[in-house]
Write a protein that holds these residues in place. Sequence first.
Motif, PDB file in Angstrom:
ATOM      1  N   VAL A  22       1.031  -1.268   0.021  1.00 27.89           N
ATOM      2  CA  VAL A  22       0.105   0.041  -0.092  1.00 27.89           C
ATOM      3  C   VAL A  22       0.939   1.234   0.015  1.00 27.89           C
ATOM      4  N   VAL A  30      -6.532   5.042  -1.017  1.00 29.11           N
ATOM      5  CA  VAL A  30      -5.324   4.012  -0.568  1.00 29.11           C
ATOM      6  C   VAL A  30      -5.102   3.383  -1.916  1.00 29.11           C
ATOM      7  N   VAL A  32      -3.290   0.320  -3.830  1.00 33.62           N
ATOM      8  CA  VAL A  32      -2.857  -0.920  -3.349  1.00 33.62           C
ATOM      9  C   VAL A  32      -2.395  -1.772  -4.756  1.00 33.62           C
ATOM     10  N   PHE A  45      -8.415   2.626  -3.803  1.00 32.41           N
ATOM     11  CA  PHE A  45      -9.935   2.542  -2.910  1.00 32.41           C
ATOM     12  C   PHE A  45      -9.890   3.665  -2.071  1.00 32.41           C
ATOM     13  N   TRP A  50     -11.216   1.149   2.567  1.00 29.87           N
ATOM     14  CA  TRP A  50     -10.108   0.232   2.718  1.00 29.87           C
ATOM     15  C   TRP A  50      -9.997   0.183   4.435  1.00 29.87           C
TER      16      TRP A  50
END
Length: 58
Positions: A22, A30, A32, A45, A50
Motif C-alpha cells: 500500500v 489508498v 494497493v 480504494f 479500505w
Amino acid sequence: MTAAVWRKSSYSNSDGGDCVEVADGFAGVVPVRDAKRPEGAALVFGASAWAVFVRGVR
C-alpha cells in the motif's frame, strides 16, 4: 503513482508469499498493488472503504 512510496503488509513473510503493498499519503484514497508484480497496475480504494476492509480482515 510514480511518486508513491510503497510498503508491504506487516504480515508479509520473507518467502514472498501472497503479499500486497500500500502507499500512504494520498488524500482520501489508498493505492494497493501486488508485491510480486510491482510494475503492474495498482487498485485505488477510497480511504473509508479500505478502513472497513482492514477491520474485517483483522
